[in-house]
Each structure stands twice: as C-alpha cells, then as structure tokens.
Design an enzyme around this catalytic site. Structure first.
Site, mmCIF file in Angstrom:
data_model
loop_
_atom_site.group_PDB
_atom_site.id
_atom_site.type_symbol
_atom_site.label_atom_id
_atom_site.label_comp_id
_atom_site.label_asym_id
_atom_site.label_seq_id
_atom_site.Cartn_x
_atom_site.Cartn_y
_atom_site.Cartn_z
ATOM 1 N N SER A 148 0.672 -1.088 -0.120
ATOM 2 C CA SER A 148 -0.118 0.130 -0.008
ATOM 3 C C SER A 148 0.679 1.372 0.103
ATOM 4 C CB SER A 148 -0.928 0.009 1.154
ATOM 5 O OG SER A 148 -1.635 1.403 1.416
ATOM 6 N N TYR A 162 -2.067 -0.309 10.093
ATOM 7 C CA TYR A 162 -2.153 -0.651 8.648
ATOM 8 C C TYR A 162 -0.801 -0.243 7.839
ATOM 9 C CZ TYR A 162 -3.926 -1.263 3.945
ATOM 10 O OH TYR A 162 -4.103 -1.864 2.792
#
Length: 250
Positions: A148, A162
């Site tokens: 990501s 995250y």
C-alpha cells in the site's frame, strides 16, 4: 495436468497462485495473468461465489482456474493451497500475495485483537505465503506482493497499524529478494493508492480530493503492473516497491 506452451502469449505455460484472489485487486490480477497465458489458482476465505466467478473468468480466456479456501492467517492452509496447486498443474511459476485486511483505529483506541489480526494477516501471512510458494517455485519465478502507498504516506488518523504492516511488507520484499536471487526468482512489491474495491468502498469518496489525479485507481490498472512484474521483461527488477497511487505520495 499437461500444460500446452504452443501459444504466443507472454505467460503461456506458466502457473500462478494469487492469495486473496476472489475479488478486488486479487481477482483483477488473476484475470490478467490468465489473459497473458497463465493457469491460475485463487485462494479465498469467505467469498466462495466470488472465487467461482473469478475462476469462470479465468477459464473464459482459455486457461484453467482453481479456487481453494485458505485463510492467510493459517500456515497449514497456506501450505496446502500451494501443494494443491502444484499437484493440480504440475508446477508453480508466479505467486501473488494479495491477502490483507484494513482495520482503522488510532493509537488510543486500537484494540490488541485488531493489532494482532492485522499483523497476523498483513505481515505474518504474507511471509508464510512467500515461504510456502518459494519452496515450489521454478527457478526464474516471480513473487509479487500487494502492499500500500500508506507505507510511505499515512495521510489520515487511525491508519498507523495498517501503515506499519505495509511498510513491513516493503522491507520484507527487499530481504527475501536477496534470499532468492541465487535462483533467479524476483520479489517485488506493488503499493497501490486508493483503489475501488470492497475494502475501500465506504471511504473512497472522502479520499479522492487528496489524490492529484482526482480519481481512485481501478483494479485492472494494478493488475497491469502485476502482469509486467510476472513477465520476462521485468527480470532485472527485484526487491523494489513500486507506488501506483495517482500521485498521492508525491
């Protein structure tokens, strides 16, 4: 299974496994790899119908598809999925590790349970999937992780855990690339920005103004990069993290 290689397609004769391949970016990657000529296994956890639809799309390209239920938090299930793929197709050339979860929570409120769950799936599960696949990959094979852009740009409150897991995947790719370089196996990490998937549907509109291109990504765009990294043309690239996010991380 006997694999025909008498076709003028980039990945003709290759076999791929896409962990987390039933929907979103994983499903798009599986379809694109099949379009390029690969036979593809997809793993899923809770969406058997979506996995079946992805297999049908794979088979519509003239390739063979296989769906296997396997939780990336379960080491035995990961190993079994790889073994079943090799038993079915006779080889393994490409592993795409897409399985991951997003649970938001700031440092004051994130629970230990959510912390452990994200670490187990987004970091431990990625490592175990690579480890299981690497044991069977043909020399010159390809490993592609889906990270990501939050690894380099967090951007909003509640994403610290995250972001941490995705930064770990980026560093992991570098280390494993060195481990496997002697076999000619490349390991690269794709870092998408906001992309239209089930995971982002609830907050994608709020994020669009932050993206210089003023739009979210399409899973097929990420799949195109997967196909390149799976191809012969990418053979001199390894240990890299490639951000594809509409300029958000600039």
């Amino acid at each position: 299974m006997e694999i025909s290689v008498n076709e003028n397609r980039t990945l003709a004769g290759k076999v791929a496994i896409v962990f987390g391949g039933s929907r979103g970016i994983g499903a798009a990657a599986a379809r694109r790899l099949a379009t390029e000529g690969a036979h593809v296994t997809v793993t899923y956890v809770s969406a058997p119908q979506r996995a079946a639809e992805t297999v049908a799309a794979i088979e519509a390209t003239g390739r063979s598809g296989l769906a296997i239920k396997a939780d990336n938090a379960d080491p035995a299930a990961i190993k079994a999925a790889v073994a079943q793929t090799v038993d079915h197709f006779g080889r393994l050339d490409i592993a795409v590790v897409n399985a991951g979860i997003l649970l938001l929570g700031d440092v004051a409120t994130v629970s230990v349970e959510d912390l452990d769950r994200m670490l187990n799936i987004n970091v431990r599960g990625v490592f175990l999937a690579i480890q299981a696949a690497a044991a069977h990959l043909s020399d010159g094979g390809r490993i592609i992780t889906i990270g990501s852009n939050t690894a380099v740009r967090s951007g909003h409150p509640g994403s610290s855990v995250y972001s941490m897991t995705k930064a770990a995947v980026s560093v992991m790719a570098k280390g494993i690339a060195i481990d496997l370089a002697g076999r000619g196996i490349t390991v690269n990490n794709i870092q998408p920005g906001p992309t239209v998937t089930d995971m982002t549907v609830d907050h994608i509109e709020r994020i669009k103004p932050l993206i210089p291109l003023k739009r979210a990504g399409d899973p097929e765009e990420i799949a195109g990069l997967v196909a390149y990294l799976a191809s012969k043309e990418s053979g001199y690239m390894t240990g890299s993290s490639i951000t594809i996010d509409g300029g958000m991380a600039l």
